[in-house]
Enzyme design. Structure first.
Site, PDB file in Angstrom:
ATOM      1  N   THR A  71      62.970  76.372  21.318  1.00  0.00           N
ATOM      2  CA  THR A  71      64.063  76.584  20.651  1.00  0.00           C
ATOM      3  C   THR A  71      63.573  77.274  19.265  1.00  0.00           C
ATOM      4  OG1 THR A  71      65.677  75.516  18.842  1.00  0.00           O
ATOM      5  CG2 THR A  71      63.385  74.202  19.442  1.00  0.00           C
ATOM      6  N   ASP A  72      64.430  78.078  18.769  1.00  0.00           N
ATOM      7  CA  ASP A  72      64.171  78.769  17.348  1.00  0.00           C
ATOM      8  C   ASP A  72      64.048  78.036  16.318  1.00  0.00           C
ATOM      9  OD1 ASP A  72      66.899  78.221  17.230  1.00  0.00           O
ATOM     10  OD2 ASP A  72      67.658  80.232  16.782  1.00  0.00           O
ATOM     11  N   GLU A  73      64.537  76.713  16.589  1.00  0.00           N
ATOM     12  CA  GLU A  73      64.431  75.569  15.188  1.00  0.00           C
ATOM     13  C   GLU A  73      62.952  75.284  14.814  1.00  0.00           C
ATOM     14  OE1 GLU A  73      66.993  72.285  15.607  1.00  0.00           O
ATOM     15  OE2 GLU A  73      68.649  73.235  16.503  1.00  0.00           O
ATOM     16  N   TYR A  85      64.131  66.120  15.717  1.00  0.00           N
ATOM     17  CA  TYR A  85      64.103  67.131  16.969  1.00  0.00           C
ATOM     18  C   TYR A  85      63.264  68.310  17.123  1.00  0.00           C
ATOM     19  CZ  TYR A  85      66.042  70.502  20.130  1.00  0.00           C
ATOM     20  OH  TYR A  85      65.900  71.587  20.977  1.00  0.00           O
ATOM     21  N   LYS A 129      59.951  69.234  19.095  1.00  0.00           N
ATOM     22  CA  LYS A 129      59.748  70.673  19.984  1.00  0.00           C
ATOM     23  C   LYS A 129      58.708  71.591  19.439  1.00  0.00           C
ATOM     24  CE  LYS A 129      62.197  72.014  22.976  1.00  0.00           C
ATOM     25  NZ  LYS A 129      62.084  71.729  24.337  1.00  0.00           N
TER      26      LYS A 129
HETATM   27  P1  NAD Z   1      70.674  68.952  27.334  1.00  0.00           P
HETATM   28  O1  NAD Z   1      70.524  67.742  26.305  1.00  0.00           O
HETATM   29  O2  NAD Z   1      71.801  69.431  27.781  1.00  0.00           O
HETATM   30  O3  NAD Z   1      69.802  68.552  28.512  1.00  0.00           O
HETATM   31  C1  NAD Z   1      68.431  67.773  28.631  1.00  0.00           C
HETATM   32  C2  NAD Z   1      68.473  67.176  30.101  1.00  0.00           C
HETATM   33  O4  NAD Z   1      66.982  66.665  30.250  1.00  0.00           O
HETATM   34  C3  NAD Z   1      69.146  66.275  30.430  1.00  0.00           C
HETATM   35  O5  NAD Z   1      69.596  66.566  31.970  1.00  0.00           O
HETATM   36  C4  NAD Z   1      68.562  65.101  30.404  1.00  0.00           C
HETATM   37  O6  NAD Z   1      68.828  63.779  31.733  1.00  0.00           O
HETATM   38  C5  NAD Z   1      67.141  65.448  31.001  1.00  0.00           C
HETATM   39  N1  NAD Z   1      66.211  64.415  30.188  1.00  0.00           N
HETATM   40  C6  NAD Z   1      65.935  64.002  29.101  1.00  0.00           C
HETATM   41  N2  NAD Z   1      64.957  63.358  28.925  1.00  0.00           N
HETATM   42  C7  NAD Z   1      64.093  63.373  30.119  1.00  0.00           C
HETATM   43  C8  NAD Z   1      63.074  62.691  30.538  1.00  0.00           C
HETATM   44  N3  NAD Z   1      62.413  61.787  29.909  1.00  0.00           N
HETATM   45  N4  NAD Z   1      62.893  62.809  31.971  1.00  0.00           N
HETATM   46  C9  NAD Z   1      63.417  63.955  32.573  1.00  0.00           C
HETATM   47  N5  NAD Z   1      64.424  64.478  32.265  1.00  0.00           N
HETATM   48  C10 NAD Z   1      65.068  63.832  30.982  1.00  0.00           C
HETATM   49  O7  NAD Z   1      69.657  69.943  26.993  1.00  0.00           O
HETATM   50  P2  NAD Z   1      69.897  71.832  26.680  1.00  0.00           P
HETATM   51  O8  NAD Z   1      70.775  71.968  25.601  1.00  0.00           O
HETATM   52  O9  NAD Z   1      70.136  71.833  27.998  1.00  0.00           O
HETATM   53  O10 NAD Z   1      68.641  71.996  26.485  1.00  0.00           O
HETATM   54  C11 NAD Z   1      67.500  72.273  27.602  1.00  0.00           C
HETATM   55  C12 NAD Z   1      66.112  72.929  26.754  1.00  0.00           C
HETATM   56  O11 NAD Z   1      66.585  74.055  26.016  1.00  0.00           O
HETATM   57  C13 NAD Z   1      65.622  72.000  25.739  1.00  0.00           C
HETATM   58  O12 NAD Z   1      64.109  71.748  25.921  1.00  0.00           O
HETATM   59  C14 NAD Z   1      66.003  72.272  24.436  1.00  0.00           C
HETATM   60  O13 NAD Z   1      65.119  72.019  23.612  1.00  0.00           O
HETATM   61  C15 NAD Z   1      66.088  73.818  24.761  1.00  0.00           C
HETATM   62  N6  NAD Z   1      66.937  74.692  23.863  1.00  0.00           N
HETATM   63  C16 NAD Z   1      68.325  74.448  23.890  1.00  0.00           C
HETATM   64  C17 NAD Z   1      69.266  75.191  22.892  1.00  0.00           C
HETATM   65  C18 NAD Z   1      70.709  75.015  23.065  1.00  0.00           C
HETATM   66  O14 NAD Z   1      71.339  75.679  22.340  1.00  0.00           O
HETATM   67  N7  NAD Z   1      71.000  74.005  23.753  1.00  0.00           N
HETATM   68  C19 NAD Z   1      68.665  76.476  22.792  1.00  0.00           C
HETATM   69  C20 NAD Z   1      67.293  76.745  22.614  1.00  0.00           C
HETATM   70  C21 NAD Z   1      66.373  75.918  23.320  1.00  0.00           C
HETATM   71  O1  DAU Z   2      69.006  76.829  17.787  1.00  0.00           O
HETATM   72  C1  DAU Z   2      68.779  76.158  18.923  1.00  0.00           C
HETATM   73  C2  DAU Z   2      69.338  74.737  18.878  1.00  0.00           C
HETATM   74  O2  DAU Z   2      70.766  74.711  19.080  1.00  0.00           O
HETATM   75  C3  DAU Z   2      68.760  73.844  20.159  1.00  0.00           C
HETATM   76  O3  DAU Z   2      67.295  73.774  19.849  1.00  0.00           O
HETATM   77  C4  DAU Z   2      69.455  72.512  20.047  1.00  0.00           C
HETATM   78  O4  DAU Z   2      69.210  71.806  21.276  1.00  0.00           O
HETATM   79  C5  DAU Z   2      70.863  72.692  20.134  1.00  0.00           C
HETATM   80  O5  DAU Z   2      71.509  71.345  19.966  1.00  0.00           O
HETATM   81  C6  DAU Z   2      71.328  73.577  19.070  1.00  0.00           C
HETATM   82  O6  DAU Z   2      70.948  72.823  17.837  1.00  0.00           O
HETATM   83  P1  DAU Z   2      72.146  72.977  16.478  1.00  0.00           P
HETATM   84  O7  DAU Z   2      71.911  71.737  15.528  1.00  0.00           O
HETATM   85  O8  DAU Z   2      72.389  74.211  15.838  1.00  0.00           O
HETATM   86  O9  DAU Z   2      73.593  72.835  17.649  1.00  0.00           O
HETATM   87  P2  DAU Z   2      74.819  71.872  17.404  1.00  0.00           P
HETATM   88  O10 DAU Z   2      75.623  72.340  18.462  1.00  0.00           O
HETATM   89  O11 DAU Z   2      74.681  70.583  16.895  1.00  0.00           O
HETATM   90  O12 DAU Z   2      75.517  72.669  15.763  1.00  0.00           O
HETATM   91  C7  DAU Z   2      75.752  74.110  15.617  1.00  0.00           C
HETATM   92  C8  DAU Z   2      76.265  74.047  14.355  1.00  0.00           C
HETATM   93  O13 DAU Z   2      77.559  73.389  14.053  1.00  0.00           O
HETATM   94  C9  DAU Z   2      75.409  73.440  13.401  1.00  0.00           C
HETATM   95  O14 DAU Z   2      75.538  74.232  12.087  1.00  0.00           O
HETATM   96  C10 DAU Z   2      76.111  71.972  12.952  1.00  0.00           C
HETATM   97  C11 DAU Z   2      77.683  72.579  13.060  1.00  0.00           C
HETATM   98  N1  DAU Z   2      78.400  71.469  13.369  1.00  0.00           N
HETATM   99  C12 DAU Z   2      78.042  70.616  14.555  1.00  0.00           C
HETATM  100  C13 DAU Z   2      78.898  69.668  15.126  1.00  0.00           C
HETATM  101  C14 DAU Z   2      78.578  68.749  16.221  1.00  0.00           C
HETATM  102  C15 DAU Z   2      79.790  71.153  12.932  1.00  0.00           C
HETATM  103  O15 DAU Z   2      80.046  71.799  11.894  1.00  0.00           O
HETATM  104  N2  DAU Z   2      80.621  70.374  13.580  1.00  0.00           N
HETATM  105  C16 DAU Z   2      80.339  69.515  14.662  1.00  0.00           C
HETATM  106  O16 DAU Z   2      81.255  69.036  15.103  1.00  0.00           O
END
Ligand code: NAD
Ligand code: DAU
Length: 331
Positions: A120-122, A147, A151
């Site tokens: 992630t960019d975080e 989190y 990562k």
């Molecule tokens: P998600 O939470 O939707 O899915 C995570 C999956 O991992 C789930 O299916 C869960 O059951 C599985 N999991 C959790 N713990 C586990 C374990 N111990 N063993 C096996 N499986 C397990 O997450 P996502 O949003 O799809 O993110 C996927 C990946 O992408 C993560 O590594 C996250 O850090 C990264 N990422 C997410 C975003 C975003 O915007 N969502 C952006 C950049 C990177």
């Molecule tokens: O940048 C990549 C990341 O993006 C991933 O690594 C994470 O897995 C993914 O969850 C996401 O993280 P964020 O914390 O940015 O996403 P989230 O959807 O939780 O929130 C997005 C923005 O919206 C953040 O600034 C918080 C805000 N927010 C979130 C919720 C749930 C609100 O304002 N209201 C809400 O109800």
């Protein structure tokens, strides 16, 4: 080619599996997923006959050793992924994101299997609102939440296993994804499903925080580009120039739903809330020739709204409990 996809029942992993089955008939996909609250077997219904789903943890060393030994490539999505949850209880984040990644790395080392680590960019922390700066692969790590710290730690484990043990790995750090199958705890699907139910969207704090939105299909096409054309040992940033404030996202959704522009509520802010993320993906574009297909954010949001409208049975069972948890922390 035998591909092991960890976390393939989660949001991005499930979309990756669908895309892979659709576009790469030569790939034989096995999913390893613990099916936590964030994993959903039904997200893979459309490809059920074409893949194998193994329910188990990436921290289960004997299971991981067997599955990795049967694979040519591991694409590692599995993680605890939600910042708010990591503030409530960081412990599963350490276990899955750090111990789980370590367990996979030891297995790919033993079996000399190619590894791609999804991150992630975080890991870079945040940027201020008033500069044109963006994250590059040279930006120092500075994670803010439990989190993002786990990562960041998992990325550093991958880098060390490349350098010390010659593991054949690449890393990608992507910005915020949106699209189908995203858990309704996350910002965009939470507001969409609120609006479907006639509930006002909830903005943390003033809503000025900026995220760099990318459609999940573009993230996954970039992952395949890196696997096929990237240099082992390197890190690639994935983003699609999608910087938008949370307030603007909510206003666009309200407009799509035909609601008044001010029909939302401000709620308690997230502690330590990162201000702004922004990705400079020029390396991926110029060196590897990747470009995004979903460049119209409003159109992508509209299609995502349609998906949630048409898939009530996928998200509805989790809605009440998710909102009850938010309500308990004033969000
Ligand atoms: P998600 O939470 O939707 O899915 C995570 C999956 O991992 C789930 O299916 C869960 O059951 C599985 N999991 C959790 N713990 C586990 C374990 N111990 N063993 C096996 N499986 C397990 O997450 P996502 O949003 O799809 O993110 C996927 C990946 O992408 C993560 O590594 C996250 O850090 C990264 N990422 C997410 C975003 C975003 O915007 N969502 C952006 C950049 C990177
Ligand atoms: O940048 C990549 C990341 O993006 C991933 O690594 C994470 O897995 C993914 O969850 C996401 O993280 P964020 O914390 O940015 O996403 P989230 O959807 O939780 O929130 C997005 C923005 O919206 C953040 O600034 C918080 C805000 N927010 C979130 C919720 C749930 C609100 O304002 N209201 C809400 O109800």
């Amino acid at each position: 080619m035998k591909v092991l996809v960890t976390g393939g029942a989660g949001f991005i992993g499930a979309n990756f599996v669908h895309q892979t089955v659709r576009e790469r008939p030569d790939a034989q996909v096995t999913v390893l997923d613990a099916l936590t609250y964030a994993g959903d077997r039904s997200s893979l219904d459309g490809v059920a006959g074409r893949i194998e789903l193994v329910e188990g943890s990436i921290a289960d060393a004997p299971l991981v050793d067997r599955l990795v030994g049967e694979s040519d490539l591991v694409v590692h999505f599995a993680a605890e992924s939600h910042n708010d949850n990591s503030l409530d209880d960081p412990s599963p984040f350490v276990q899955t994101n750090l111990v789980g990644t370590f367990t996979l790395l030891e297995a790919v080392r033993r079996h000399a299997v190619r590894f791609h680590h999804i991150s992630t960019d975080e890991v870079y922390g945040d940027l201020s609102l008033d500069t044109p700066d963006r994250f590059t692969p040279e930006t120092p790590y500075n994670p803010s939440s439990p989190y993002s710290a786990t990562k960041a730690g998992s990325d550093l484990l991958v880098r060390a296993w490349v350098r010390s043990f010659g593991v054949q790995a690449t890393i990608s750090n992507c910005s915020n994804n949106y699209g189908p199958y995203q858990h309704i705890e996350k910002f965009i699907p939470r507001q969409i499903t609120n609006l479907i139910d006639g509930v006002r969207p909830r903005l943390y704090g003033a809503g000025l925080n900026v995220r760099d939105w990318i459609h999940v299909e573009d993230h996954n096409s970039a992952v395949w580009t890196i696997i096929e054309k990237g240099q082992v040992g390197e890190t690639y940033l994935i983003g699609a120039d999608g910087e938008t404030s949370n307030l603007d996202v909510v206003r666009t959704l309200l407009e799509i739903f035909g609601r008044d522009a001010d029909d939302f509520d401000h709620v308690t802010d997230r502690p330590g809330h990162d201000l702004r993320y922004a990705i400079d993906a020029s390396r991926l574009r110029t060196e590897l020739g990747w470009s995004p297909r979903y460049t119209d954010f409003r159109a992508g949001l509209q299609a995502t709204v349609e998906w949630y409208r048409s898939n009530d049975s996928w998200w509805r069972p989790a809605k009440a409990a998710t909102e009850a948890k938010y309500a308990a922390s004033g969000q």
